[in-house]
Scaffold this motif. Structure first.
Motif, PDB file in Angstrom:
ATOM      1  N   LEU A  45      -6.326  -0.911  -6.826  1.00 45.73           N
ATOM      2  CA  LEU A  45      -5.865  -1.448  -5.671  1.00 45.73           C
ATOM      3  C   LEU A  45      -5.988  -3.046  -6.029  1.00 45.73           C
ATOM      4  CD1 LEU A  45      -7.740   0.412  -2.673  1.00 45.73           C
ATOM      5  CD2 LEU A  45      -5.289  -0.242  -3.022  1.00 45.73           C
ATOM      6  N   LEU A  75      -2.474  -4.288  -4.709  1.00 43.47           N
ATOM      7  CA  LEU A  75      -2.208  -4.700  -3.535  1.00 43.47           C
ATOM      8  C   LEU A  75      -3.081  -5.989  -3.350  1.00 43.47           C
ATOM      9  CD1 LEU A  75      -1.959  -3.878  -0.431  1.00 43.47           C
ATOM     10  CD2 LEU A  75      -4.067  -2.843  -0.545  1.00 43.47           C
ATOM     11  N   TYR A 103       0.732  -1.117   0.008  1.00 42.90           N
ATOM     12  CA  TYR A 103      -0.110  -0.011  -0.017  1.00 42.90           C
ATOM     13  C   TYR A 103       0.866   1.243   0.066  1.00 42.90           C
ATOM     14  CZ  TYR A 103      -3.369   3.823   1.317  1.00 42.90           C
ATOM     15  OH  TYR A 103      -3.964   4.806   1.249  1.00 42.90           O
TER      16      TYR A 103
END
Length: 280
Positions: A147, A151, A106
């Motif tokens: 994301l 991530l 992140y």
């Protein structure tokens, strides 16, 4: 029947989110940084939250969430299995490892958002001039797809969960992200070097020159310290927040189109600067 079930899940998600916001808003009243934040800002964030979840559900309906499972099965990489929390010590250590690794990915994704064309998508979040718990989900709905690759995909390849473990981890992450956005005059002192908090993250949202591009981490300042982006909060340092240019974007349509409009503008500018081939 399936549509009705999806509606119930959506309603439960929204209700849970509002209840959590309400709980933290009560905490904010104990010692707020800004005592009289405009209610119109809060209402916009709550409306945006509902819209954001609607778009997220629509993206999930396209099957984008299956991508991690497909790649995981294809690569067949060794995974770290997060066990059912029968043994608190084992579970706690593996959960700590999970959050440390999550924060590493992140951190770099967040830092990337501040240094590349992704800023046009991220600056809506930084346009918040009344930072509070409702600012947590004040992010453009493009954040989820980004994301996913930056991530969720690497974390999905490294860690394997059962349902209960995933639920606990997700709940802790949601609570913490709401905590660090609080409009709360809380100074953690030395602990600011160990865990993030509302003051730590407020500095990240500050438009003061000394705070720009500092404190990217979501959970642990470790990565900011290691990669030289750490700013230690002074005792009474609770600056105002927002963009250096002053834009706010508290409009559903304007916020939704913001990154696309900015990317199109950048493309047009670069096209003007580019010479025709015959003139090179």
């Amino acid at each position: 029947m399936e549509l009705f079930s999806d509606f119930l899940n959506f309603a439960k998600y929204i209700l849970t989110g509002f209840l959590m916001y309400g709980f933290f808003m009560l905490i904010e009243r104990i010692r707020p940084v800004e005592k009289h934040q405009p209610l119109s800002h809060v209402w916009f964030n709550l409306g945006w939250y509902v819209f954001y979840i609607l778009v997220s559900f629509a993206l999930q309906a396209t099957g984008i969430g299956l991508l991690i499972d497909l790649i995981q099965n294809w690569l067949e990489l060794p995974l770290i299995n997060l066990p059912v929390p029968h043994n608190p010590l084992t579970y706690g250590l593996i959960a700590l490892l999970y959050f440390l690794v999550t924060d590493f990915f992140y951190y770099w994704f967040h830092r990337w958002q501040h240094t590349t064309w992704l800023w046009e998508q991220h600056k809506f979040h930084h346009s918040e001039v009344s930072l509070n718990v409702t600012s947590t989900r004040r992010v453009h709905w493009l954040e989820d797809p980004f994301l996913l690759f930056c991530l969720e995909l690497p974390m999905g390849l490294l860690f394997k969960f059962n349902g209960l473990s995933l639920g606990i981890i997700t709940f802790i992450a949601i609570i913490w992200l709401q905590f660090i956005h609080l409009n709360l005059r809380l100074n953690l002192g030395y602990l600011s070097r160990v865990i993030t908090g509302p003051q730590y993250h407020r500095l990240h949202h500050s438009f003061q020159p000394e705070h720009l591009d500092k404190n990217f981490a979501a959970f642990f300042p470790l990565w900011d310290i290691v990669f030289k982006t750490y700013y230690h909060p002074r005792r009474d340092e609770f600056p105002p927040t927002g963009l250096t240019t002053g834009e706010v974007y508290n409009n559903l349509w304007e916020a939704s189109l913001l990154p696309f409009r900015e990317w199109l503008s950048s493309f047009r500018e670069s096209s003007k600067r580019r010479k025709p081939f015959r003139e090179r």
